[in-house]
Design a protein around this motif. Structure first.
Motif: not given
Length: 132
Positions: A59, A61, A85, A87, A98, A127, A129
């Motif tokens: 993950w 950002c 997602h 997070g 997140w 962000c 994922y």
């Protein structure tokens, strides 16, 4: 004693989630972090990345004003609206970086193989994922 063992397996040195933070893209590149994707624009800042070494889930950002650069990194892929997602999650860890918008279904999404990118231009945040 059993409770201590259970808790220690989820946090601290026994955690399988590793987190890195970088102020700029240059700092992230200098760290040679293989978990940071290549599509970060030059103006990327406030970069956060978490990965699970057991599952290879990542993950992350970053802040940017260069959304066209992010989009062009994926060619002519069609974007849609959705969520990235929920997070990263772990007991006693703070992943407040997140944004809620990434799990609410309200951001622009680009899907590329196992990588899902969300762009929130109102907050200037991208962000990602990835489940490798």
């Amino acid at each position: 004693v059993l409770m201590m063992v259970v808790l220690s397996s989820c946090i601290g040195p026994f955690s399988e989630l590793f987190e890195q933070e970088y102020s700029t893209r240059d700092a992230a590149n200098a760290a040679n972090n293989e978990w940071i994707p290549d599509f970060l624009p030059p103006d990327s800042s406030d970069i956060h990345e978490v990965h699970d070494i057991d599952t290879s889930v990542t993950w992350g950002c970053f802040k940017t004003g260069d959304f066209p650069s992010v989009r062009s990194s994926f060619g002519n892929r069609t974007s849609s609206r959705g969520s990235v997602h929920r997070g990263p999650r772990e007991l006693f860890r703070d992943f407040s970086w997140w944004p809620e918008s990434m799990s609410s279904g309200s951001v622009e999404i680009i899907q590329y193989r196992e990588l899902r990118i969300g762009m929130d231009d109102t907050q200037g945040i991208v962000c990602f994922y990835e489940n490798r």
